[in-house]
Design a protein around this motif. Structure first.
Motif, PDB file in Angstrom:
ATOM      1  N   GLY A 180       4.522 -20.335  -4.945  1.00 53.81           N
ATOM      2  CA  GLY A 180       5.562 -20.087  -3.964  1.00 53.81           C
ATOM      3  C   GLY A 180       6.517 -18.964  -4.319  1.00 53.81           C
ATOM      4  N   LEU A 181       6.384 -18.392  -5.501  1.00 54.23           N
ATOM      5  CA  LEU A 181       7.309 -17.340  -5.918  1.00 54.23           C
ATOM      6  C   LEU A 181       6.898 -15.962  -5.421  1.00 54.23           C
ATOM      7  CD1 LEU A 181       8.083 -18.278  -9.628  1.00 54.23           C
ATOM      8  CD2 LEU A 181       9.505 -18.661  -7.623  1.00 54.23           C
ATOM      9  N   TYR A 182       5.646 -15.820  -5.069  1.00 52.27           N
ATOM     10  CA  TYR A 182       5.121 -14.491  -4.760  1.00 52.27           C
ATOM     11  C   TYR A 182       4.569 -14.435  -3.343  1.00 52.27           C
ATOM     12  CZ  TYR A 182       5.603 -14.235  -9.772  1.00 52.27           C
ATOM     13  OH  TYR A 182       6.119 -14.277 -11.048  1.00 52.27           O
ATOM     14  N   THR A 183       4.358 -13.199  -2.877  1.00 54.60           N
ATOM     15  CA  THR A 183       3.966 -12.975  -1.493  1.00 54.60           C
ATOM     16  C   THR A 183       2.496 -12.586  -1.388  1.00 54.60           C
ATOM     17  OG1 THR A 183       6.189 -12.228  -0.916  1.00 54.60           O
ATOM     18  CG2 THR A 183       4.416 -11.541   0.542  1.00 54.60           C
ATOM     19  N   SER A 184       1.835 -13.103  -0.378  1.00 44.96           N
ATOM     20  CA  SER A 184       0.498 -12.654  -0.012  1.00 44.96           C
ATOM     21  C   SER A 184       0.591 -11.967   1.343  1.00 44.96           C
ATOM     22  CB  SER A 184      -0.475 -13.840   0.077  1.00 44.96           C
ATOM     23  OG  SER A 184      -0.613 -14.472  -1.177  1.00 44.96           O
ATOM     24  N   GLU A 185      -0.149 -10.898   1.522  1.00 47.31           N
ATOM     25  CA  GLU A 185      -0.107 -10.137   2.765  1.00 47.31           C
ATOM     26  C   GLU A 185      -1.513  -9.847   3.264  1.00 47.31           C
ATOM     27  OE1 GLU A 185       2.544  -9.280   4.493  1.00 47.31           O
ATOM     28  OE2 GLU A 185       4.064  -9.932   3.052  1.00 47.31           O
ATOM     29  N   SER A 186      -1.659  -9.781   4.581  1.00 47.64           N
ATOM     30  CA  SER A 186      -2.932  -9.393   5.182  1.00 47.64           C
ATOM     31  C   SER A 186      -2.982  -7.879   5.313  1.00 47.64           C
ATOM     32  CB  SER A 186      -3.097 -10.038   6.556  1.00 47.64           C
ATOM     33  OG  SER A 186      -3.174 -11.446   6.442  1.00 47.64           O
ATOM     34  N   ALA A 187      -4.184  -7.331   5.240  1.00 48.54           N
ATOM     35  CA  ALA A 187      -4.355  -5.888   5.371  1.00 48.54           C
ATOM     36  C   ALA A 187      -5.728  -5.601   5.955  1.00 48.54           C
ATOM     37  CB  ALA A 187      -4.210  -5.209   4.013  1.00 48.54           C
ATOM     38  N   SER A 188      -5.870  -4.409   6.532  1.00 51.08           N
ATOM     39  CA  SER A 188      -7.155  -4.005   7.098  1.00 51.08           C
ATOM     40  C   SER A 188      -7.219  -2.488   7.186  1.00 51.08           C
ATOM     41  CB  SER A 188      -7.345  -4.606   8.498  1.00 51.08           C
ATOM     42  OG  SER A 188      -8.487  -4.049   9.135  1.00 51.08           O
ATOM     43  N   THR A 189      -8.351  -1.929   6.805  1.00 47.95           N
ATOM     44  CA  THR A 189      -8.533  -0.487   6.947  1.00 47.95           C
ATOM     45  C   THR A 189      -8.793  -0.108   8.398  1.00 47.95           C
ATOM     46  OG1 THR A 189     -10.901  -0.674   6.449  1.00 47.95           O
ATOM     47  CG2 THR A 189      -9.413  -0.226   4.603  1.00 47.95           C
ATOM     48  N   GLY A 190      -8.984  -1.109   9.246  1.00 47.95           N
ATOM     49  CA  GLY A 190      -9.206  -0.855  10.665  1.00 47.95           C
ATOM     50  C   GLY A 190      -7.927  -0.784  11.475  1.00 47.95           C
ATOM     51  N   ASP A 191      -6.781  -0.971  10.835  1.00 46.76           N
ATOM     52  CA  ASP A 191      -5.489  -0.956  11.522  1.00 46.76           C
ATOM     53  C   ASP A 191      -4.545  -0.028  10.770  1.00 46.76           C
ATOM     54  OD1 ASP A 191      -3.037  -1.406  12.690  1.00 46.76           O
ATOM     55  OD2 ASP A 191      -3.157  -3.591  12.632  1.00 46.76           O
ATOM     56  N   SER A 192      -4.203   1.099  11.378  1.00 45.88           N
ATOM     57  CA  SER A 192      -3.352   2.087  10.700  1.00 45.88           C
ATOM     58  C   SER A 192      -1.973   1.543  10.368  1.00 45.88           C
ATOM     59  CB  SER A 192      -3.212   3.343  11.567  1.00 45.88           C
ATOM     60  OG  SER A 192      -2.583   3.031  12.799  1.00 45.88           O
ATOM     61  N   LYS A 193      -1.567   0.452  11.023  1.00 48.93           N
ATOM     62  CA  LYS A 193      -0.271  -0.152  10.744  1.00 48.93           C
ATOM     63  C   LYS A 193      -0.359  -1.260   9.703  1.00 48.93           C
ATOM     64  CE  LYS A 193       1.622   0.794  15.354  1.00 48.93           C
ATOM     65  NZ  LYS A 193       2.221   0.206  16.582  1.00 48.93           N
ATOM     66  N   GLN A 194      -1.562  -1.494   9.192  1.00 46.07           N
ATOM     67  CA  GLN A 194      -1.755  -2.593   8.245  1.00 46.07           C
ATOM     68  C   GLN A 194      -2.677  -2.164   7.093  1.00 46.07           C
ATOM     69  OE1 GLN A 194      -3.578  -6.141   9.921  1.00 46.07           O
ATOM     70  NE2 GLN A 194      -2.067  -7.467   8.967  1.00 46.07           N
ATOM     71  N   LEU A 195      -2.610  -0.906   6.720  1.00 43.97           N
ATOM     72  CA  LEU A 195      -3.467  -0.397   5.657  1.00 43.97           C
ATOM     73  C   LEU A 195      -3.150  -1.061   4.318  1.00 43.97           C
ATOM     74  CD1 LEU A 195      -3.486   3.438   6.446  1.00 43.97           C
ATOM     75  CD2 LEU A 195      -5.358   1.818   6.799  1.00 43.97           C
ATOM     76  N   PRO A 196      -4.169  -1.333   3.523  1.00 38.77           N
ATOM     77  CA  PRO A 196      -3.909  -1.932   2.216  1.00 38.77           C
ATOM     78  C   PRO A 196      -2.919  -1.127   1.375  1.00 38.77           C
ATOM     79  CG  PRO A 196      -6.246  -2.030   2.723  1.00 38.77           C
ATOM     80  CD  PRO A 196      -5.605  -1.220   3.820  1.00 38.77           C
ATOM     81  N   SER A 197      -2.986   0.205   1.451  1.00 40.22           N
ATOM     82  CA  SER A 197      -2.100   1.051   0.658  1.00 40.22           C
ATOM     83  C   SER A 197      -0.644   0.957   1.094  1.00 40.22           C
ATOM     84  CB  SER A 197      -2.555   2.511   0.731  1.00 40.22           C
ATOM     85  OG  SER A 197      -2.652   2.950   2.087  1.00 40.22           O
ATOM     86  N   ASP A 198      -0.398   0.471   2.307  1.00 39.75           N
ATOM     87  CA  ASP A 198       0.969   0.210   2.750  1.00 39.75           C
ATOM     88  C   ASP A 198       1.385  -1.229   2.419  1.00 39.75           C
ATOM     89  OD1 ASP A 198       1.498   2.730   3.817  1.00 39.75           O
ATOM     90  OD2 ASP A 198       0.629   2.220   5.748  1.00 39.75           O
ATOM     91  N   GLU A 199       0.500  -2.159   2.727  1.00 38.56           N
ATOM     92  CA  GLU A 199       0.829  -3.581   2.560  1.00 38.56           C
ATOM     93  C   GLU A 199       1.010  -3.973   1.105  1.00 38.56           C
ATOM     94  OE1 GLU A 199       1.488  -5.566   5.297  1.00 38.56           O
ATOM     95  OE2 GLU A 199       1.320  -3.590   6.217  1.00 38.56           O
TER      96      GLU A 199
END
Length: 203
Positions: A180-199
């Motif tokens: 519970g101390l850390y964050t998990s995030e979703s990412a996809s190379t198919g969505d320019s607003k959700q790129l792994p390099s941003d998330e």
């Protein structure tokens, strides 16, 4: 260490460079492979994936700069999150004072850890730390690393949505889970607003 090693390339001994969670997942993947290779039934699943070594976190903390513009934006965000205007302004002033001379994110962390007022005032400390998080989330990662990360995700998972999870040296330990101390995030190379390099900055 640079590179983005897959779980099959890692073991628990690598926890110092990739974090304990990634190392544990690697051990699980290796155990599954070993059991399957011996023809044994495997009654558990292990996720496919790879680790991002601490090297890249250190790269961001060394090259990323604290700026007055981001100090101001962090202060606005501070108030939007419901904190008192006075404490947000105090946090902004602390940040701006550091930004007056070029200072990396890592050096800024050293400053806030050494400041007696920040250490003694929990409300201010929380606001200053939130400002640090704001910087991390908004400073672009190294372009070469961004291309490498997005390319690796795309090669392994295509345009599918993946989960990016923390792997630190303070979780999934024998005597401390850190749940519970850390964050998990979703990412996809198919969505320019959700790129792994941003998330990844949110993680």
């Amino acid at each position: 260490t640079q590179g983005l090693p897959g779980f099959t390339e890692l073991g628990f001994a690598d926890s110092l460079r990739v974090g304990v969670k990634a190392a544990n997942l690697a051990e699980l993947a290796n155990l599954r492979t070993s059991l399957e290779g011996k023809g044994n039934p495997v009654l558990f699943k292990s996720p496919a994936g790879f680790a991002v070594p601490f090297y890249y976190y250190n790269q961001l903390m060394t090259s990323g700069q604290v700026t007055g513009k981001l100090c101001d934006a962090a202060s606005e965000d501070c108030q939007k999150d419901g904190r008192r205007a006075a404490v947000c302004e105090k946090s902004r002033a602390f940040c701006a004072a550091a930004a007056a001379t070029p200072v990396s994110l890592g050096a800024y962390v050293d400053k806030l850890l050494a400041d007696e007022e920040v250490k003694g005032d929990s409300e201010l400390r929380e606001a200053v730390l939130d400002g640090l998080v704001y910087h991390i989330k908004h400073i672009p990662v190294d372009p070469a690393f961004a291309a490498q990360l997005d390319g690796r995700v795309n090669a392994l998972f295509g345009k599918s949505v993946v989960r990016m999870r923390s792997s630190t040296n303070a979780e999934d330990l024998p005597s401390f889970s850190g749940a519970g101390l850390y964050t998990s995030e979703s990412a996809s190379t198919g969505d320019s607003k959700q790129l792994p390099s941003d998330e990844i900055r949110k993680v």
